[in-house]
Design an enzyme around this catalytic site. Structure first.
Site, PDB file in Angstrom:
ATOM      1  N   SER A 148       0.782  -1.236   0.000  1.00 50.38           N
ATOM      2  CA  SER A 148       0.000   0.000   0.000  1.00 50.38           C
ATOM      3  C   SER A 148       0.817   1.291   0.000  1.00 50.38           C
ATOM      4  CB  SER A 148      -0.974   0.019   1.184  1.00 50.38           C
ATOM      5  OG  SER A 148      -2.133  -0.716   0.866  1.00 50.38           O
TER       6      SER A 148
ATOM      7  N   SER B 176      -5.692   4.139   3.980  1.00 54.10           N
ATOM      8  CA  SER B 176      -5.244   3.155   2.987  1.00 54.10           C
ATOM      9  C   SER B 176      -6.424   2.646   2.167  1.00 54.10           C
ATOM     10  CB  SER B 176      -4.516   1.983   3.661  1.00 54.10           C
ATOM     11  OG  SER B 176      -3.661   1.340   2.734  1.00 54.10           O
TER      12      SER B 176
ATOM     13  N   LYS C 116       0.335   3.701  -2.838  1.00 53.17           N
ATOM     14  CA  LYS C 116      -0.621   4.812  -2.843  1.00 53.17           C
ATOM     15  C   LYS C 116       0.081   6.168  -2.774  1.00 53.17           C
ATOM     16  CE  LYS C 116      -4.457   2.236  -0.710  1.00 53.17           C
ATOM     17  NZ  LYS C 116      -3.835   0.933  -0.479  1.00 53.17           N
TER      18      LYS C 116
END
Length: 389
Positions: free
Chosen positions: A44, A227, A47
């Site tokens: 993640s 997230s 991102k």
């Protein structure tokens, strides 16, 4: 700092593939590096790349609109998805950022229709803004059933969840959103025929109602703090549209890389999705730390939401869950580290920024994708070393 970081990187919990970089945010100079150019699965922390590209390409004040337009026949209307997965369904509760509401859209549409003397309509929906597969290459088969993400559609309510806040996702978010809209219109005095079909809205069709998302900077902060996989995928596709690419996973990957090159990050990034769920993503520690340094620089105020959206150690988002920065070697730096987390099977990553004791702003990236079990405590220790140096 160098010796402490080197010692910590020797922890067996990190496994055999680790990239680590600490940069001076102002100068871009490397303060520490270990395997800085090795492409690591970012999970993640991907991102960070996605949201930076979105802000750089679209601008922080951009909003995404969900509309209803006149259909091709009298009494026909089309619900047009604008790529806002946070569009709130009928039972959603208010939150931050303030979400566009399907109920508000229904009320505005009904008011326009009744002003025209129309009280009965047929409804179609258009989710053609996004194209290509709804599931990314490299996503595991269980991601959608387990609720990690919804199939990616330009029209969705509550991020494709079966109900607001729940993990399970619907099979077709666009169909679900259109059905919910059809149930809302009668509450405002407009009857809807039972047959709802997919149809591309005519170019230049008259607008009957519209609702706008929160501004992009708020969406970016939300995406990073929580997230949010669904929002990240939508942002990547909007970058694709802005950059003249196909609004698919492949087009979004091309577009994000093009924006990274404009920002001066020319190597070490290869992405397959926006969220980081794909195991095909690769980002080097050096590239990740440089993206964060660029976002924090005075030369790029439009990117500031990347830094402000990162979770605060021990307080917010994925660093405020009661499991992070709790050990003796890291809890003294609670509140002093802002960082994005990343977790997949055998992957643990942490990338963010901190201010050293001498007042220097530094960015860091610690990425490991051969983790035997769980390396989160070691990553916290690494970030804490940076913050207290």
């Amino acid at each position: 700092m160098t010796r402490q970081l080197t010692d910590a990187l020797g922890d067996k919990a990190l496994g055999g593939r680790v990239g680590a970089v600490v940069l001076d945010a102002a100068t871009g100079g490397q303060i520490f590096a270990s395997n800085p150019d090795v492409g690591i699965t970012p999970a993640s922390t991907n991102k960070v790349v996605t949201t930076t590209a979105a802000l750089a390409s679209l601008g922080p004040d951009t909003r995404f609109s969900t509309r209803v337009v006149q259909g091709r026949a009298p009494g026909a209307i089309v619900l047009v998805g604008g790529g806002d997965p946070l569009l709130a369904g009928p039972t959603a509760k208010p939150g931050y950022p303030k979400q566009a509401s399907l109920a508000t859209l229904a009320a505005r549409t009904a008011a326009t229709l009744k002003a025209k003397g129309v009280r009965k309509v047929t409804l179609s929906y258009d989710d053609s803004l996004f194209t290509g597969p709804a599931i990314a290459p490299g996503w595991k088969p269980n991601y959608v059933p387990d609720g990690e993400a919804a199939p990616v559609h330009a029209l969705a309510i509550d991020e494709g969840r079966q109900r607001p806040g729940a993990r399970p996702r619907v099979a077709d978010p666009a169909v679900t959103a259109a059905a919910a809209f059809a149930r809302l219109l009668p509450k405002y005095g407009v009857t809807v025929s039972k047959d709802i079909r997919q149809e591309k809205a005519a170019a230049g069709a008259a607008e009957l109602g519209k609702v706008d998302s929160a501004p992009l900077y708020a969406l970016v902060e939300h995406t990073l703090t929580h997230s949010d996989n669904d929002m990240a995928e939508a942002l990547a596709r909007h970058v694709a549209i802005k950059e003249g690419k196909e609004a698919s996973f492949a087009g979004a990957a091309e577009a994000v890389l093009a924006v990274m090159r404009r920002l001066g990050v020319t190597k070490g990034v290869a992405v397959a999705d926006g969220s980081g769920l794909s195991i095909r993503n690769r980002v080097s520690a050096d590239a990740m730390a440089r993206v964060i340094a660029i976002a924090s620089s005075a030369q790029h105020p439009e990117l500031r939401a990347v830094d402000s959206g990162m979770p605060i150690a021990g307080f917010s988002g994925t660093l405020g869950n009661g499991r992070r920065f709790t050990r003796a070697d890291s809890r003294g730096q609670v509140g002093l580290v802002r960082a994005k987390t990343g977790t997949l099977n055998n992957v643990n990553t942490l990338a963010g920024l901190a201010t050293t004791k001498d007042g220097r702003l530094v960015t860091f990236a610690f990425l490991a994708d051969d983790v035997p079990v769980n390396a989160e405590p070691v990553l916290d220790r690494l970030a804490a070393i940076v913050a207290r140096s």
